[in-house]
Scaffold this motif. Structure first.
Motif, PDB file in Angstrom:
ATOM      1  N   SER A   1      -9.659 -10.570   2.964  1.00 14.21           N
ATOM      2  CA  SER A   1     -10.968  -9.518   1.808  1.00 14.21           C
ATOM      3  C   SER A   1     -10.114  -9.176   0.585  1.00 14.21           C
ATOM      4  N   PRO A   2     -10.662  -9.185  -1.030  1.00  8.47           N
ATOM      5  CA  PRO A   2     -10.152  -8.810  -1.826  1.00  8.47           C
ATOM      6  C   PRO A   2     -10.528  -7.353  -1.826  1.00  8.47           C
ATOM      7  N   SER A   3      -9.593  -6.250  -2.338  1.00 13.06           N
ATOM      8  CA  SER A   3     -10.217  -5.282  -3.139  1.00 13.06           C
ATOM      9  C   SER A   3     -10.149  -5.028  -3.930  1.00 13.06           C
ATOM     10  N   ALA A   4     -11.690  -4.176  -4.478  1.00 12.12           N
ATOM     11  CA  ALA A   4     -11.745  -3.640  -5.807  1.00 12.12           C
ATOM     12  C   ALA A   4     -11.232  -2.830  -6.372  1.00 12.12           C
ATOM     13  N   GLN A   5     -10.287  -1.810  -4.997  1.00  9.24           N
ATOM     14  CA  GLN A   5      -9.232  -1.520  -6.515  1.00  9.24           C
ATOM     15  C   GLN A   5      -8.289  -1.168  -6.798  1.00  9.24           C
ATOM     16  N   CYS A   6      -7.688  -2.162  -6.038  1.00 13.41           N
ATOM     17  CA  CYS A   6      -6.634  -3.379  -6.236  1.00 13.41           C
ATOM     18  C   CYS A   6      -7.101  -4.546  -6.044  1.00 13.41           C
ATOM     19  N   PRO A   7      -7.292  -5.477  -7.096  1.00 11.86           N
ATOM     20  CA  PRO A   7      -7.434  -6.541  -6.392  1.00 11.86           C
ATOM     21  C   PRO A   7      -6.138  -7.625  -6.716  1.00 11.86           C
ATOM     22  N   ARG A   8      -6.474  -8.546  -6.240  1.00 13.15           N
ATOM     23  CA  ARG A   8      -4.894  -9.327  -6.973  1.00 13.15           C
ATOM     24  C   ARG A   8      -4.847 -10.377  -7.784  1.00 13.15           C
ATOM     25  N   ASP A   9      -4.363 -11.065  -8.210  1.00 16.24           N
ATOM     26  CA  ASP A   9      -4.984 -11.504  -9.530  1.00 16.24           C
ATOM     27  C   ASP A   9      -3.056 -12.453  -9.452  1.00 16.24           C
TER      28      ASP A   9
ATOM     29  N   GLY B   1       0.697  -3.803  -7.680  1.00 11.26           N
ATOM     30  CA  GLY B   1       0.291  -4.445  -9.100  1.00 11.26           C
ATOM     31  C   GLY B   1      -0.605  -4.866  -9.069  1.00 11.26           C
ATOM     32  N   ALA B   2      -0.268  -6.627  -9.482  1.00  7.90           N
ATOM     33  CA  ALA B   2      -0.998  -7.855  -9.795  1.00  7.90           C
ATOM     34  C   ALA B   2      -1.544  -8.133  -8.460  1.00  7.90           C
ATOM     35  N   CYS B   3      -0.268  -7.882  -7.868  1.00  8.66           N
ATOM     36  CA  CYS B   3      -0.427  -8.470  -6.588  1.00  8.66           C
ATOM     37  C   CYS B   3      -0.821  -8.209  -5.380  1.00  8.66           C
ATOM     38  N   GLY B   4      -1.983  -7.128  -5.966  1.00  7.46           N
ATOM     39  CA  GLY B   4      -3.321  -5.587  -5.074  1.00  7.46           C
ATOM     40  C   GLY B   4      -2.546  -6.046  -3.804  1.00  7.46           C
ATOM     41  N   MET B   5      -3.062  -5.420  -2.169  1.00  5.97           N
ATOM     42  CA  MET B   5      -3.042  -5.090  -1.669  1.00  5.97           C
ATOM     43  C   MET B   5      -1.722  -6.893  -0.810  1.00  5.97           C
ATOM     44  N   SER B   6      -0.571  -5.414  -0.537  1.00  3.90           N
ATOM     45  CA  SER B   6       0.451  -6.044  -0.233  1.00  3.90           C
ATOM     46  C   SER B   6       0.902  -5.985   1.297  1.00  3.90           C
ATOM     47  N   CYS B   7       1.376  -6.242   2.138  1.00  2.71           N
ATOM     48  CA  CYS B   7       2.290  -5.434   3.233  1.00  2.71           C
ATOM     49  C   CYS B   7       3.831  -5.505   2.578  1.00  2.71           C
TER      50      CYS B   7
ATOM     51  N   PHE C   1      10.149   1.758  -3.755  1.00  2.36           N
ATOM     52  CA  PHE C   1       8.558   1.374  -3.407  1.00  2.36           C
ATOM     53  C   PHE C   1       8.079   1.977  -4.622  1.00  2.36           C
ATOM     54  N   GLY C   2       7.441   1.771  -5.702  1.00  6.20           N
ATOM     55  CA  GLY C   2       6.985   3.146  -6.495  1.00  6.20           C
ATOM     56  C   GLY C   2       7.682   3.804  -7.411  1.00  6.20           C
TER      57      GLY C   2
ATOM     58  N   CYS D   1       9.477   0.552  -9.371  1.00  2.00           N
ATOM     59  CA  CYS D   1      10.301  -0.280  -8.256  1.00  2.00           C
ATOM     60  C   CYS D   1       8.781  -1.218  -7.577  1.00  2.00           C
ATOM     61  N   GLN D   2       9.376  -2.478  -7.756  1.00  3.84           N
ATOM     62  CA  GLN D   2       8.054  -2.628  -6.990  1.00  3.84           C
ATOM     63  C   GLN D   2       8.328  -3.516  -5.612  1.00  3.84           C
ATOM     64  N   ALA D   3       7.413  -4.276  -5.426  1.00  9.46           N
ATOM     65  CA  ALA D   3       7.918  -4.419  -3.225  1.00  9.46           C
ATOM     66  C   ALA D   3       8.802  -5.833  -3.091  1.00  9.46           C
ATOM     67  N   ASP D   4       8.786  -6.201  -4.096  1.00  6.50           N
ATOM     68  CA  ASP D   4       9.830  -7.369  -4.479  1.00  6.50           C
ATOM     69  C   ASP D   4      11.225  -7.314  -4.319  1.00  6.50           C
ATOM     70  N   GLY D   5      11.499  -5.679  -4.682  1.00  9.28           N
ATOM     71  CA  GLY D   5      12.619  -5.201  -4.784  1.00  9.28           C
ATOM     72  C   GLY D   5      13.573  -5.297  -5.863  1.00  9.28           C
TER      73      GLY D   5
END
Length: 310
Positions: free
Chosen positions: A71-79, A111-117, A142-143, A164-168
């Motif tokens: 389900s896409p997020s309008a506030q934080c889209p995944r690109d 960021g560009a990855c959108g809503m992520s775990c 993160f953040g 600091c991104q989620a991918d470390g």
């Protein structure tokens, strides 16, 4: 400065502006307390999209998601195309914390990855002090931010702040303090994007950016731009590209009917109509897709009025 010493240790409750005495006016030593490294079990969600798709339902442990991950997020889209261009690794999609397999993960905007775990306490690596200027950290989780500043007479060329991104990894590349010329933001090309982070406003000499056309468009020409100095002035040279919509070709012919299309490229519409005494079986409208194919794939047919239904 040129010490190349890593930034170590920081109590997150410590005042970041208090650096203590130093022999170098441009050096700010920032410390950060070490946190435990994530275990393999904690990183179940830290797999790329291809791996996730191949594992499919086996990864979901038979759970039914209250908020589907797709389900896409309008506030934080995944690109994902932009994330790939920026060199950012995207983690598992999510719509809420319940979509993450590990209780240690939270569904957050990356960021560009959108809503992520995301594992909020995952650390980014230590940073070394620049040769000129200083970098101040709010932390290494993160953040958190790494903010760069320069002494009087110099300018931050590059990203002034890195996240600091989620991918470390820290976003983008470390900037530098320059007192000479530099380029501003790269040229804007219609229907294209470039490889620099949108918040970067200054670029060093010899910096290059790569351009990619948006999905559904074909790249023609030289897709890179470089910051060069000519006669004491810095300017971007390139890119020399155009982004043309992908062609789907002729939409086809229908016996006992006709097809009307104003254009044959990405985003165009073709309408099928039947002659007098014939009825349309199938969908009357077809659209040119990003992959260069008309959809629906099958053309409708025109049958005599008493031989079929619309």
């Amino acid at each position: 400065m040129g010490t190349g010493q890593p930034i170590t240790g920081l109590d997150r409750n410590q005042d970041l502006t208090s650096s203590g005495p130093t022999n170098n006016p441009h050096l700010l030593i920032v410390t950060a307390s070490a946190l435990p490294s994530p275990t393999a079990a904690d990183d179940d969600d830290d797999e790329d999209e291809t791996t996730q798709q191949s594992r499919a339902d086996a990864d979901d442990d038979g759970r039914i998601y209250k908020n589907p991950r797709n389900s896409p997020s309008a506030q934080c889209p995944r690109d994902e195309e932009q994330a790939t261009l920026l060199g950012q690794k995207c983690l598992r999609k999510c719509s809420s914390d319940e979509d993450c397999k590990s209780k240690k993960k939270k569904c957050l905007c990356d960021g560009a990855c959108g809503m992520s775990c995301i594992k909020p306490d995952r650390e980014c690596p230590e940073l070394t002090q620049p040769e000129i200027g200083k970098v101040t950290l709010t932390g290494r989780l993160f953040g958190d931010k790494a903010v760069y500043s320069c002494p009087h007479g110099y300018h931050v060329v590059g990203l002034q702040s890195r996240s600091c991104q989620a991918d470390g990894k820290w976003a983008g590349q470390p900037p530098a303090c320059k007192e000479n010329i530099y380029c501003l933001q790269p040229p804007t090309i219609e229907h294209a994007r470039h490889s620099a982070l949108p918040e970067q406003a200054t670029f060093d000499l010899d910096a290059t950016v790569q351009y990619n056309c948006h999905t559904g468009y074909v790249t023609n020409g030289f897709p890179r731009a470089k910051c060069l100095a000519i006669d004491g002035q810095a300017s971007w040279y390139g890119p020399d590209i155009s982004c043309e919509p992908r062609s789907c070709g002729e939409p086809g012919d229908v016996p006992h009917g006709w097809v009307t299309a104003d254009c044959h490229t990405f985003g165009c519409r073709a309408v099928v109509q039947c002659g007098q005494g014939f009825e349309l079986v199938g969908k009357a409208e077809r659209y040119c897709q990003a992959d260069g194919a008309w959809a629906p794939k099958e053309l409708p047919t025109c049958v005599q009025g008493d031989a079929g239904t619309v």
